[in-house]
Design a protein around this motif. Structure first.
Motif, short mmCIF file in Angstrom:
data_model
loop_
_atom_site.label_atom_id
_atom_site.label_comp_id
_atom_site.label_asym_id
_atom_site.label_seq_id
_atom_site.Cartn_x
_atom_site.Cartn_y
_atom_site.Cartn_z
N THR A 40 -19.56 5.80 -3.32
CA THR A 40 -18.96 6.31 -4.55
C THR A 40 -18.85 7.82 -4.45
O THR A 40 -19.51 8.46 -3.64
CB THR A 40 -19.80 5.94 -5.79
OG1 THR A 40 -21.11 6.47 -5.62
CG2 THR A 40 -19.85 4.44 -5.98
N ARG A 81 -5.83 7.26 -8.27
CA ARG A 81 -5.38 6.18 -7.40
C ARG A 81 -5.89 6.38 -5.97
O ARG A 81 -6.32 5.42 -5.32
CB ARG A 81 -3.86 6.10 -7.39
CG ARG A 81 -3.28 5.46 -8.61
CD ARG A 81 -1.78 5.26 -8.44
NE ARG A 81 -1.18 5.04 -9.73
CZ ARG A 81 -0.05 5.56 -10.13
NH1 ARG A 81 0.65 6.34 -9.33
NH2 ARG A 81 0.43 5.33 -11.33
N THR A 84 -9.50 5.43 -5.83
CA THR A 84 -9.66 3.97 -5.86
C THR A 84 -9.39 3.37 -4.48
O THR A 84 -10.13 2.51 -4.01
CB THR A 84 -8.72 3.34 -6.91
OG1 THR A 84 -9.03 3.90 -8.18
CG2 THR A 84 -8.87 1.84 -6.96
N GLU A 87 -12.26 4.13 -2.05
CA GLU A 87 -13.47 3.35 -2.29
C GLU A 87 -13.26 1.85 -2.11
O GLU A 87 -14.22 1.08 -2.15
CB GLU A 87 -13.98 3.60 -3.71
CG GLU A 87 -14.48 5.01 -3.93
CD GLU A 87 -14.87 5.27 -5.37
OE1 GLU A 87 -14.31 4.61 -6.28
OE2 GLU A 87 -15.72 6.14 -5.61
N ALA A 88 -12.04 1.40 -1.88
CA ALA A 88 -11.72 -0.02 -1.85
C ALA A 88 -12.48 -0.80 -0.79
O ALA A 88 -12.89 -1.93 -1.02
CB ALA A 88 -10.21 -0.22 -1.66
#
Length: 135
Positions: A40, A81, A84, A87-88
């Motif tokens: 994270t 975005r 995100t 971190e996917a």
């Protein structure tokens, strides 16, 4: 409908409420990666929140025009975005981290430039043409 003081206060209150909702959203917990670093990005998220607050403050004071505010908000969406996507897979590589920091550096620079340029949002009295000081 709103006085020249009420409109910026309303915008600021809505932005503050938006930040409060984002702060209450639980962060996704990701296990530590092989090298021991967490996947994270708390620094990125904190910086993103500070930038959102700066945009809201600029809109509330009139130092950002609606167009500038929209463009800066879109820039924040692009950063979210990218975060995100980074971190996917559960790991944030050094290259992804550098890209996020570069995007945020650019956004911070743009926020400062837009807030301090000579453009200001038109006040409601000026827009409607009923400027009491001119009479």
């Amino acid at each position: 409908m709103f006085t020249s003081i009420q409109k910026p206060l309303l915008i600021f209150a809505l932005a503050a409420a938006s930040l409060a909702v984002q702060a209450q959203t639980p962060a996704t917990t990701v296990a530590a990666t092989a090298d021991g670093s967490a996947a994270t990005l708390p620094q990125v998220e904190k910086r993103e929140a500070r930038q959102q607050a700066r945009i809201a403050q600029g809109a509330a004071t009139g130092s950002l025009t609606p167009r500038e505010q929209h463009r800066l908000q879109h820039q924040q969406t692009v950063i979210a975005r990218a975060e995100t996507r980074a971190e996917a897979d559960g790991q944030v590589s050094a290259a992804e981290r550098r890209k996020l920091h570069r995007l945020q550096d650019r956004a911070g620079r743009d926020i400062r430039r837009q807030k301090h340029d000579a453009q200001h949002a038109a006040s409601p009295a000026t827009v409607s043409g009923s400027n009491p000081a001119a009479k």
